[in-house]
Design a protein around this motif. Structure first.
Motif, mmCIF file in Angstrom:
data_model
loop_
_atom_site.group_PDB
_atom_site.id
_atom_site.type_symbol
_atom_site.label_atom_id
_atom_site.label_comp_id
_atom_site.label_asym_id
_atom_site.label_seq_id
_atom_site.Cartn_x
_atom_site.Cartn_y
_atom_site.Cartn_z
ATOM 1 N N SER A 165 -112.236 -37.545 -46.277
ATOM 2 C CA SER A 165 -112.946 -38.557 -45.487
ATOM 3 C C SER A 165 -112.765 -39.882 -46.201
ATOM 4 C CB SER A 165 -114.435 -38.191 -45.377
ATOM 5 O OG SER A 165 -115.004 -38.084 -46.676
ATOM 6 N N THR A 166 -113.470 -40.905 -45.774
ATOM 7 C CA THR A 166 -113.470 -42.141 -46.536
ATOM 8 C C THR A 166 -113.933 -41.827 -47.949
ATOM 9 O OG1 THR A 166 -113.958 -43.430 -44.561
ATOM 10 C CG2 THR A 166 -114.408 -44.467 -46.686
ATOM 11 N N CYS A 167 -113.149 -42.239 -48.924
ATOM 12 C CA CYS A 167 -113.333 -41.786 -50.299
ATOM 13 C C CYS A 167 -113.644 -42.980 -51.199
ATOM 14 C CB CYS A 167 -112.070 -41.073 -50.776
ATOM 15 S SG CYS A 167 -112.126 -40.519 -52.478
ATOM 16 N N TYR A 168 -114.762 -42.904 -51.891
ATOM 17 C CA TYR A 168 -115.200 -43.981 -52.773
ATOM 18 C C TYR A 168 -114.889 -43.619 -54.225
ATOM 19 C CZ TYR A 168 -117.746 -45.531 -48.639
ATOM 20 O OH TYR A 168 -118.072 -45.945 -47.370
ATOM 21 N N VAL A 181 -112.513 -48.887 -55.643
ATOM 22 C CA VAL A 181 -111.650 -48.967 -54.476
ATOM 23 C C VAL A 181 -112.106 -47.908 -53.480
ATOM 24 C CG1 VAL A 181 -109.932 -47.336 -55.379
ATOM 25 C CG2 VAL A 181 -109.209 -49.087 -53.742
ATOM 26 N N VAL A 182 -111.865 -48.155 -52.190
ATOM 27 C CA VAL A 182 -112.225 -47.206 -51.136
ATOM 28 C C VAL A 182 -110.937 -46.726 -50.490
ATOM 29 C CG1 VAL A 182 -113.499 -46.832 -48.997
ATOM 30 C CG2 VAL A 182 -114.422 -48.394 -50.748
ATOM 31 N N LEU A 183 -110.716 -45.412 -50.502
ATOM 32 C CA LEU A 183 -109.486 -44.821 -49.979
ATOM 33 C C LEU A 183 -109.715 -44.260 -48.585
ATOM 34 C CD1 LEU A 183 -108.377 -42.884 -53.189
ATOM 35 C CD2 LEU A 183 -107.751 -45.215 -52.498
ATOM 36 N N MET A 188 -103.340 -38.834 -50.863
ATOM 37 C CA MET A 188 -103.140 -37.890 -51.964
ATOM 38 C C MET A 188 -103.360 -38.588 -53.295
ATOM 39 S SD MET A 188 -99.742 -35.785 -50.717
ATOM 40 C CE MET A 188 -99.746 -34.806 -52.240
ATOM 41 N N LEU A 189 -103.988 -37.856 -54.224
ATOM 42 C CA LEU A 189 -104.218 -38.393 -55.560
ATOM 43 C C LEU A 189 -104.302 -37.240 -56.551
ATOM 44 C CD1 LEU A 189 -107.478 -37.761 -56.106
ATOM 45 C CD2 LEU A 189 -107.752 -39.730 -54.618
ATOM 46 N N SER A 190 -104.252 -37.568 -57.828
ATOM 47 C CA SER A 190 -104.382 -36.562 -58.879
ATOM 48 C C SER A 190 -105.742 -36.688 -59.545
ATOM 49 C CB SER A 190 -103.262 -36.709 -59.914
ATOM 50 O OG SER A 190 -103.258 -38.012 -60.476
ATOM 51 N N ILE A 191 -106.209 -35.578 -60.095
ATOM 52 C CA ILE A 191 -107.524 -35.511 -60.743
ATOM 53 C C ILE A 191 -107.316 -35.177 -62.215
ATOM 54 C CG2 ILE A 191 -109.718 -34.270 -60.836
ATOM 55 C CD1 ILE A 191 -109.326 -33.726 -57.821
ATOM 56 N N TRP A 192 -107.944 -35.952 -63.073
ATOM 57 C CA TRP A 192 -107.778 -35.769 -64.514
ATOM 58 C C TRP A 192 -108.783 -34.771 -65.089
ATOM 59 C CZ3 TRP A 192 -110.691 -38.445 -68.692
ATOM 60 C CH2 TRP A 192 -110.129 -38.225 -69.956
ATOM 61 N N ARG A 193 -110.034 -34.877 -64.682
ATOM 62 C CA ARG A 193 -111.107 -34.011 -65.156
ATOM 63 C C ARG A 193 -112.071 -33.726 -64.009
ATOM 64 N NH1 ARG A 193 -108.262 -33.824 -69.007
ATOM 65 N NH2 ARG A 193 -108.743 -34.184 -71.213
ATOM 66 N N ILE A 194 -112.869 -32.673 -64.156
ATOM 67 C CA ILE A 194 -113.980 -32.409 -63.239
ATOM 68 C C ILE A 194 -115.228 -32.167 -64.075
ATOM 69 C CG2 ILE A 194 -114.982 -30.799 -61.573
ATOM 70 C CD1 ILE A 194 -112.260 -30.425 -60.348
ATOM 71 N N ASP A 373 -101.070 -47.075 -48.710
ATOM 72 C CA ASP A 373 -101.366 -48.512 -48.590
ATOM 73 C C ASP A 373 -102.861 -48.794 -48.675
ATOM 74 O OD1 ASP A 373 -98.645 -48.831 -48.237
ATOM 75 O OD2 ASP A 373 -98.769 -48.997 -46.053
ATOM 76 N N ASP A 374 -103.596 -47.948 -49.411
ATOM 77 C CA ASP A 374 -105.035 -48.163 -49.496
ATOM 78 C C ASP A 374 -105.542 -48.236 -50.929
ATOM 79 O OD1 ASP A 374 -104.648 -45.528 -50.186
ATOM 80 O OD2 ASP A 374 -106.107 -44.697 -48.776
ATOM 81 N N GLY A 375 -104.635 -48.335 -51.907
ATOM 82 C CA GLY A 375 -105.066 -48.557 -53.280
ATOM 83 C C GLY A 375 -104.667 -47.486 -54.271
ATOM 84 N N ALA A 376 -104.158 -46.337 -53.819
ATOM 85 C CA ALA A 376 -103.779 -45.252 -54.727
ATOM 86 C C ALA A 376 -102.278 -45.006 -54.665
ATOM 87 C CB ALA A 376 -104.528 -43.969 -54.374
ATOM 88 N N LEU A 377 -101.671 -44.795 -55.819
ATOM 89 C CA LEU A 377 -100.233 -44.541 -55.934
ATOM 90 C C LEU A 377 -100.049 -43.274 -56.756
ATOM 91 C CD1 LEU A 377 -97.192 -45.173 -55.944
ATOM 92 C CD2 LEU A 377 -97.619 -46.802 -57.792
#
Length: 386
Positions: A165-168, A181-183, A188-194, A373-377
């Motif tokens: 969904s809209t991701c903060y 940033v709001v995605l 798609m993105l990567s996660i470093w820790r949980i 095009d929303d802030g994540a690469l």
């Protein structure tokens, strides 16, 4: 918060070792001769600004943040991870927030041991002292145990995921806190820790926090270069860019997208990639737009401005793979690229500024670049099944 300008740091690059020198977002400019206006140059500086002095923990946050190691966790007998050199006239600090100097030396470049690496700071041991030091003050950082210690700067992701969904991407682990940033959904993105109900991601030179309910399609990233299954990547890294809705920044976002498309490919064993040649040339006919580049320390319009963030994000993924050999890489001057922790960026744009690497594995790898095009690469690398 007081902000420093990255461009001001680049002026000092002639004082540093040659290995530290480079220009930011330098790319051939297809004949552009005019310099950008003073207003546009101020905008470029604001986009690239990074605060090297203020510690992220000193800001007010509505919720908890990731806690990095403290000096009290180490002593003179602690095992060192890396050897390094420290620039002349540097200080070791006893406290990051007050920056009270523990020891300052005026001698030339000295050698030290790195005990811990944080987002902006490292903890080093120098003679009988242990203290915090800004990462921009250390260089030639080499792992002591090259088998069991990742190369300096590696932040190995544990998952890739997609925004449901809209991701903060928030500034703390609280839904009432501000967001970096709001995605959009589907990014798609990567996660470093949980930690608990929160995913932690590196964001510029600090951290961002995403509530797990805003993510879906979790895929584990293999902790080694052997995939857990055919669908699991062996390396992944995400950087973030600003979403200022100006012509300059929109052109930069376009160039990031074009570079991702041109980068994505399968690389056979022994095959090399030359970023300037294979992702460039940075021409209007290939879809690149004019965005700010630095040429001899001066900002001016140039096709391909922004592609350095693609090469730098890719470099962070490549560092995770011992079977990939970096053939050429130089950083962005003494301050580094502000959208990444110091020391892990890769400038491109000319013969001296390029990212070249070779697949030395005995299997093909697939390199993919993703941005919405929303802030994540996102850069993600897979082993290709035979």
């Amino acid at each position: 918060m007081k902000m420093k300008r990255l461009l001001a740091l680049i002026v000092a690059c002639c004082l540093l070792p040659v290995s530290m020198l480079a220009e930011e977002d330098t790319a051939p400019d297809e004949g552009a001769e005019e310099t950008i206006s003073a207003e546009e140059e101020r905008e470029v500086e604001e986009l690239d600004a990074v605060d090297e002095d203020d510690d992220e923990a000193s800001e007010f946050h509505a919720g908890p943040t990731y806690q990095e190691a403290e000096l009290s966790d180490f002593d003179l007998n602690s095992t060192a991870l890396y050897n390094c050199k420290i620039l002349a006239k540097s200080s070791l600090f006893a406290d990051r927030s007050t920056q009270a100097a523990k020891v300052t030396y005026n001698e030339g470049v000295v050698s030290a041991e790195v005990l811990y690496v944080g987002s902006s700071w490292a903890i080093v041991r120098y003679k009988q002292y242990i203290g915090y030091i800004n990462r921009s003050r250390i260089y030639e950082v080499k792992a002591i145990d090259t088998v069991n210690t990742h190369p300096y700067g590696v932040q190995k992701s544990i998952y890739i995921a997609t925004t449901a969904s809209t991701c903060y991407v928030r500034k703390s682990m609280s839904e009432s806190d501000d967001s970096w940033v709001v995605l959009n959904p589907g990014t798609m993105l990567s996660i470093w820790r949980i930690e608990g109900e929160w995913a932690i991601v590196p964001y510029w030179r600090t951290y961002g926090y995403i509530h797990l309910t805003e993510l879906t399609d979790f895929v584990p990233v293999s902790p080694t270069d052997e995939p857990l299954s055919d669908d699991t990547p062996i390396a992944a890294y995400t950087s973030y860019y600003k979403m200022v809705q100006t012509k300059i920044n929109l052109s930069r976002i376009n160039n990031i997208n074009v570079a991702c498309q041109r980068l994505t490919r399968v690389m056979q064993p022994g095959e090399s990639l030359n970023f300037n040649k294979d992702v460039g040339p940075y021409k209007k006919s290939l879809g690149y737009q004019e965005a700010p580049v630095l040429v001899d320390g001066t900002s001016r319009p140039g096709y391909g401005g922004g592609t350095c963030q693609v090469s730098s994000t890719l470099y962070n993924a490549l560092l995770q793979l011992p079977g990939v050999e970096i053939l050429q890489r130089r950083p962005h001057g003494p301050g580094g690229a502000s959208y990444l922790p110091h020391g892990v960026d890769a400038a491109v744009g000319n013969d001296n500024l390029n990212l070249r690497f070779r697949n030395n594995y005995d299997f093909p790898i697939r390199v993919e670049g993703h941005t919405s095009d929303d802030g994540a690469l996102l850069m993600v690398i897979y082993k290709v099944s035979e």
